[in-house]
Enzyme design. Structure first.
Site, short mmCIF file in Angstrom:
data_model
loop_
_atom_site.label_atom_id
_atom_site.label_comp_id
_atom_site.label_asym_id
_atom_site.label_seq_id
_atom_site.Cartn_x
_atom_site.Cartn_y
_atom_site.Cartn_z
N TYR A 16 58.05 -17.61 45.58
CA TYR A 16 57.07 -18.58 45.05
C TYR A 16 57.73 -19.71 44.26
CZ TYR A 16 54.89 -13.95 45.43
OH TYR A 16 54.53 -12.70 45.83
N TYR A 43 54.98 -7.60 39.18
CA TYR A 43 55.53 -7.85 40.52
C TYR A 43 57.06 -7.94 40.54
CZ TYR A 43 50.57 -8.93 40.97
OH TYR A 43 49.20 -8.86 40.91
N CYS A 51 73.44 -11.64 49.58
CA CYS A 51 74.11 -12.50 50.56
C CYS A 51 73.16 -13.56 51.11
CB CYS A 51 74.65 -11.64 51.68
SG CYS A 51 75.74 -10.37 51.05
N GLU A 52 72.57 -14.31 50.24
CA GLU A 52 71.67 -15.39 50.66
C GLU A 52 71.80 -16.52 49.64
OE1 GLU A 52 67.96 -14.75 52.23
OE2 GLU A 52 68.34 -12.67 52.76
N ARG A 58 60.41 -13.04 42.99
CA ARG A 58 59.46 -14.12 42.73
C ARG A 58 60.07 -15.53 42.82
NH1 ARG A 58 56.60 -15.04 39.06
NH2 ARG A 58 54.70 -15.39 40.22
N GLY A 72 43.64 -12.46 38.26
CA GLY A 72 44.15 -13.81 38.47
C GLY A 72 44.58 -14.56 37.24
N GLU A 96 39.80 -7.46 37.14
CA GLU A 96 40.96 -6.71 37.66
C GLU A 96 42.28 -7.38 37.29
OE1 GLU A 96 39.27 -4.93 41.87
OE2 GLU A 96 40.23 -6.89 41.85
N PRO A 97 42.65 -7.41 36.03
CA PRO A 97 43.91 -8.07 35.68
C PRO A 97 45.12 -7.25 36.10
CG PRO A 97 42.96 -7.02 33.75
CD PRO A 97 41.96 -6.84 34.87
N GLY A 98 46.12 -7.94 36.62
CA GLY A 98 47.40 -7.30 36.92
C GLY A 98 48.46 -7.96 36.06
N1 LLP Z 1 42.61 -7.83 42.45
C1 LLP Z 1 43.02 -7.95 43.73
C2 LLP Z 1 42.11 -7.56 44.79
C3 LLP Z 1 44.29 -8.47 44.02
O1 LLP Z 1 44.67 -8.60 45.28
C4 LLP Z 1 45.15 -8.83 42.97
C5 LLP Z 1 46.47 -9.36 43.23
C6 LLP Z 1 44.69 -8.65 41.64
C7 LLP Z 1 43.42 -8.16 41.43
C8 LLP Z 1 45.54 -8.96 40.44
O2 LLP Z 1 45.89 -10.28 40.37
P1 LLP Z 1 46.65 -10.81 39.05
O3 LLP Z 1 45.76 -10.58 37.85
O4 LLP Z 1 47.93 -10.04 38.92
O5 LLP Z 1 46.87 -12.23 39.33
N2 LLP Z 1 53.24 -10.86 44.17
C9 LLP Z 1 52.57 -12.02 43.65
C10 LLP Z 1 51.15 -11.72 43.23
C11 LLP Z 1 50.32 -11.12 44.32
C12 LLP Z 1 48.94 -10.77 43.83
C13 LLP Z 1 48.22 -9.96 44.83
N3 LLP Z 1 46.91 -9.57 44.41
C14 LLP Z 1 53.38 -12.60 42.49
O6 LLP Z 1 54.41 -12.04 42.13
O7 LLP Z 1 53.00 -13.63 41.93
#
Ligand code: LLP
Length: 435
Positions: free
Chosen positions: A334, A394, A365-366, A330, A253, A292-294
């Site tokens: 969002y 993402y 086309c939007e 995105r 997050g 869990e960083p993404g």
């Molecule tokens: N752990 C779990 C269980 C999750 O569902 C997610 C993201 C993460 C970790 C990683 O979250 P992060 O660190 O990336 O915030 N498509 C959207 C984001 C969807 C996130 C879904 N879950 C966007 O482009 O903002």
């Protein structure tokens, strides 16, 4: 000709926080990524293209590992691979010694292909199929994060059939909603993810009663693009009523800065210390904290390159590029804001007299297919290569073939070398599933 003695132009300090580490301008003011010239990358590989600065990805992974290790020797960092599910990215992050979170059988297969040891993989999902659960169990993955009672029924049966034991965590919805876009807020009281607190207590009892299940602890993920740390503490306090467990997985997050005027997130170090301290304060020492960083791992490593196809004025200026909502959903999903620049005439601190204000649109086309509204571009013209930074999370992950658009390649750059790690999709690929 520019005289050889002309000093190098530095990237405008306003742009530094949103470009990959090591990004520079050459003496002509042209963008250099991982030692490669962005204009030459566009000429060699075509556009649209995702360009990943490998060193940025590695440095950020190391920063996460070091920050969490410094805060607690047992803490673990797990890559939320939905942010950038690409074999080469999995490979880099596996090499950096972190774990991996997968949200489906497809991501599990990709993580294995990228070289992750099954023991460091966690499976998530609010609708895991029997096939996905079987795949995970048979692969020997580290943990399954259980989301609902139906999954417990399925898991119990599959483990009994196999005579196998499986480590699990429970996904809990702690009833906390951080300040972020509603579509990426996941921990509120009425969410599709996990068990609410009364149901979680019931799930704990069910899982503890199954001899084939090793219930290690609690998981929550309250949302994404979070800029403040307090909601994590609130979530931990909420789940503390479920009892005391060896493992607390606090999800991901951590937000990133997308625009020069956008908010700045806490540093990785502040984030790691805060999360670990919150667990220690509530549950005492010796707990395993998992993060869990993404986005915070991958977003800033990558930029997207586009080529301008048309410049016109319909009330306001419209600059149309060769990508759009097929490579970056995105802004549409969002209302996400991005910066955009001409790679050969990057913005400097002084706004140039030939800067124009324009909406930069995609080719789809939007009407909503607008990448950046009210962008300030230096004299944009057809054929210019444009760049949007911070597209490593993402972007590739949610790319699609709308309007028959082949998806862009992923190009890794490092020390002046560029290599294609995902080739551009072809028109033939668009028909490849026809039978
Ligand atoms: N752990 C779990 C269980 C999750 O569902 C997610 C993201 C993460 C970790 C990683 O979250 P992060 O660190 O990336 O915030 N498509 C959207 C984001 C969807 C996130 C879904 N879950 C966007 O482009 O903002």
């Amino acid at each position: 000709m520019i005289p050889a003695a002309m000093p190098a132009v530095h990237l405008d300090p306003r742009l530094t926080p949103i470009y990959p580490l090591g990004t520079e301008l050459d003496e002509r003011g042209r963008l250099q990524l991982g030692g490669c010239d962005a204009l030459e990358l566009a000429a060699e590989f075509g556009t649209p293209a995702y360009v990943v600065v490998e060193q940025d990805l590695r440095t950020r992974a190391q920063a996460f590992v070091e920050a969490f290790r410094a805060a607690s020797p047992t803490a673990q960092v797990v890559f939320a691979s939905k942010a950038f599910p690409c074999t080469a990215v999995y490979r880099v992050l596996a090499e950096e010694g972190i774990g991996c979170d997968v949200a489906s059988g497809g991501e599990l297969a990709s993580a294995l292909r990228g070289g992750f040891d099954p023991a460091v993989i966690h499976l998530h999902g609010n609708a895991k199929s029997e096939e996905e659960l079987s795949f995970a169990i048979d692969t020997g993955i580290g943990a399954i994060v259980v989301d609902n009672h139906d999954e417990i029924d399925r898991l119990t049966r599959l483990l009994a059939e196999r005579g196998r034991r499986q480590a699990v965590l429970i996904r809990v919805a702690p009833g906390v909603s951080p300040d972020t876009h509603p579509s990426i807020s996941t921990g509120g009281p009425n969410t599709k993810f996990g068990f609410n607190l009364p149901e979680a207590a019931h799930a704990v009892r069910r899982l503890q009663a199954d001899p084939n299940v090793e219930l290690r602890g609690i998981h929550f993920h309250i949302g994404s693009q979070i800029m403040e740390l307090a909601p994590f503490g609130a979530a931990l306090r909420a789940v503390s009523e479920l009892g005391d467990f060896p493992v607390y997985n606090l999800g991901g997050g951590l937000g990133v800065q997308y625009t020069t005027d956008g908010p700045e997130p806490p540093s990785i170090e502040e984030y790691a210390i805060a999360k670990v301290r919150m667990v220690e304060e509530l549950f005492g020492p010796g707990k395993t904290v998992i993060d869990e960083p993404g986005r915070a791992l991958t977003a800033r490593s990558t930029v997207t390159l586009y080529t301008v196809q048309s410049v016109k004025q319909n009330v306001v200026n419209w600059v149309a590029v060769d990508g759009g909502m097929s490579d970056n959903l995105r802004p549409m999903l969002y209302d996400a804001r991005y910066e955009i620049d001409v790679v050969s005439r990057m913005r400097t601190r002084e706004d140039a007299p030939d800067d124009v204000l324009a909406h930069v649109t995609g080719k789809h086309c939007e009407s909503g297919d607008v990448l950046v509204r009210d962008a300030r571009l230096n004299a944009p013209r057809v054929g210019d290569v444009l760049v949007t930074p911070v597209t490593g999370a993402y972007g590739h992950a949610m790319a699609n073939t709308y309007n028959g658009s082949p998806r862009p390649p992923v190009i890794f750059v490092k020390d002046g070398d560029a290599r294609v790690v995902v080739r551009r999709e072809t028109r033939e690929d668009l028909f490849s599933r026809d039978v």
